[in-house]
Design a protein around this motif. Structure first.
Motif, short mmCIF file in Angstrom:
data_model
loop_
_atom_site.label_atom_id
_atom_site.label_comp_id
_atom_site.label_asym_id
_atom_site.label_seq_id
_atom_site.Cartn_x
_atom_site.Cartn_y
_atom_site.Cartn_z
N LEU A 133 3.83 3.79 -1.97
CA LEU A 133 3.50 5.22 -2.05
C LEU A 133 2.38 5.59 -1.06
O LEU A 133 1.98 6.75 -0.98
CB LEU A 133 3.04 5.58 -3.47
CG LEU A 133 4.11 5.54 -4.56
CD1 LEU A 133 3.48 5.46 -5.94
CD2 LEU A 133 5.00 6.76 -4.47
N ARG A 134 1.87 4.59 -0.32
CA ARG A 134 0.73 4.77 0.58
C ARG A 134 -0.45 5.46 -0.12
O ARG A 134 -1.10 6.35 0.44
CB ARG A 134 1.14 5.59 1.81
CG ARG A 134 2.12 4.83 2.67
CD ARG A 134 2.76 5.76 3.68
NE ARG A 134 4.01 5.20 4.17
CZ ARG A 134 4.13 4.55 5.33
NH1 ARG A 134 3.09 4.36 6.09
NH2 ARG A 134 5.29 4.09 5.71
N PRO A 148 -6.68 6.75 -6.58
CA PRO A 148 -7.92 6.06 -6.20
C PRO A 148 -7.65 4.65 -5.69
O PRO A 148 -6.90 3.90 -6.33
CB PRO A 148 -8.73 6.03 -7.49
CG PRO A 148 -8.12 7.05 -8.38
CD PRO A 148 -6.70 7.21 -7.97
N PRO A 149 -8.23 4.26 -4.53
CA PRO A 149 -8.00 2.91 -3.99
C PRO A 149 -8.50 1.83 -4.94
O PRO A 149 -8.03 0.68 -4.87
CB PRO A 149 -8.81 2.89 -2.68
CG PRO A 149 -9.32 4.25 -2.47
CD PRO A 149 -9.09 5.08 -3.68
N THR A 150 -9.43 2.20 -5.84
CA THR A 150 -9.91 1.20 -6.81
C THR A 150 -8.76 0.69 -7.68
O THR A 150 -8.81 -0.44 -8.17
CB THR A 150 -10.98 1.80 -7.73
OG1 THR A 150 -10.57 3.11 -8.14
CG2 THR A 150 -12.33 1.87 -7.06
N THR A 151 -7.70 1.50 -7.84
CA THR A 151 -6.53 1.05 -8.61
C THR A 151 -5.96 -0.22 -7.98
O THR A 151 -5.71 -1.21 -8.67
CB THR A 151 -5.44 2.15 -8.58
OG1 THR A 151 -6.04 3.39 -8.92
CG2 THR A 151 -4.32 1.85 -9.54
N LEU A 152 -5.78 -0.18 -6.65
CA LEU A 152 -5.23 -1.33 -5.94
C LEU A 152 -6.19 -2.52 -6.02
O LEU A 152 -5.78 -3.65 -6.28
CB LEU A 152 -4.96 -0.96 -4.48
CG LEU A 152 -4.39 -2.05 -3.59
CD1 LEU A 152 -2.99 -2.44 -4.05
CD2 LEU A 152 -4.35 -1.63 -2.14
N VAL A 154 0.39 -3.17 -7.53
CA VAL A 154 0.17 -3.50 -6.12
C VAL A 154 1.27 -2.91 -5.22
O VAL A 154 0.99 -2.11 -4.34
CB VAL A 154 0.04 -5.03 -5.87
CG1 VAL A 154 -0.31 -5.32 -4.42
CG2 VAL A 154 -1.02 -5.62 -6.79
N LEU A 155 2.54 -3.30 -5.46
CA LEU A 155 3.63 -2.88 -4.56
C LEU A 155 3.79 -1.36 -4.54
O LEU A 155 3.96 -0.76 -3.48
CB LEU A 155 4.95 -3.53 -4.99
CG LEU A 155 5.06 -5.04 -4.75
CD1 LEU A 155 6.42 -5.55 -5.19
CD2 LEU A 155 4.80 -5.36 -3.28
#
Ligand SMILES: [Zn+2]
Length: 214
Positions: A57-58, A69-73, A51-52
């Protein structure tokens, strides 16, 4: 305790994502250490915090600026939230969701997943059934696997059908109807063409949503 469980869950989500990536590329689960998939640079410790790091790293690799990939978050937060519901009574459903969640991650990447997941999740599925029901439902599962190997152009993947069977057994028919409705709506919303698409991610996404609501 909730915060600690969330942190453990976020780590678990991060690890499951990495394992699914390695399953998709055929890489070893153990070597090499975590690295950027594009520039192959090994990641520093501060780029590995669930998460952090993504926020810091934006959403881009520190070295080559490739988008992560935003799916990671979403996955790190999602598994974190899931684990906050951990109690002795919820170990079984959470393990069950975790196994199918890993299958969904693999499915999203390759439209296949390791077959052992179904059999590892199966004892959790039929835990509370009578012996006769266990035999009957296991025969159904074997029947799906037998038929799908002989069906050249199936309309739905055997993995999807196996999860639907498992869901009916685990949560009952009414809950299955609610679950399928949301999963199908999500999949239709995301469907871009008439080609094959991985359905497990939507099925498991809907299952996690219903679990958190309950
Ligand atoms: Zn990179």
């Amino acid at each position: 305790m909730t915060i600690i469980l969330f942190i453990y869950g976020a780590c678990l989500g991060s690890w499951l994502t990495a394992m699914a990536d390695r399953y998709a590329t055929g890489a070893s689960p153990f070597y090499p250490a975590s690295h950027c998939d594009t520039c192959q640079t090994p990641l520093a410790y501060w780029q590995l915090v669930p998460v952090l790091s993504y926020l810091l790293l934006r959403g881009r690799c520190h070295y080559c600026q490739q988008r992560i990939p935003p799916t990671t978050l979403v996955l790190e937060v999602g598994v974190g939230l899931l684990l906050t519901t951990l109690t002795p009574a919820t170990v079984r459903p959470l393990l069950w969701l975790g196994l199918w969640g890993f299958a969904a991650l693999c499915d999203a990447r390759t439209q296949t997943f390791p077959g052992w997941i179904v059999w590892l999740a199966w004892p959790l599925t039929v835990w509370q059934l009578s012996w006769s029901a266990v035999i009957l439902t296991t025969l159904l599962l074997l029947g799906i696997q037998f038929l799908w190997q002989r069906w050249p152009t199936p309309l739905i993947g055997d993995g999807d059908l196996e999860l639907i069977l498992a869901y009916i057994i685990y949560w009952g028919v009414t809950a299955t109807a609610h679950w399928l409705l949301i999963a199908s709506a999500l999949a239709l919303w995301r469907a871009r063409d008439r080609g094959r698409m991985a359905f497990l991610p939507y099925l498991v996404g809907s299952a996690v949503g219903w679990w958190l609501i309950r």
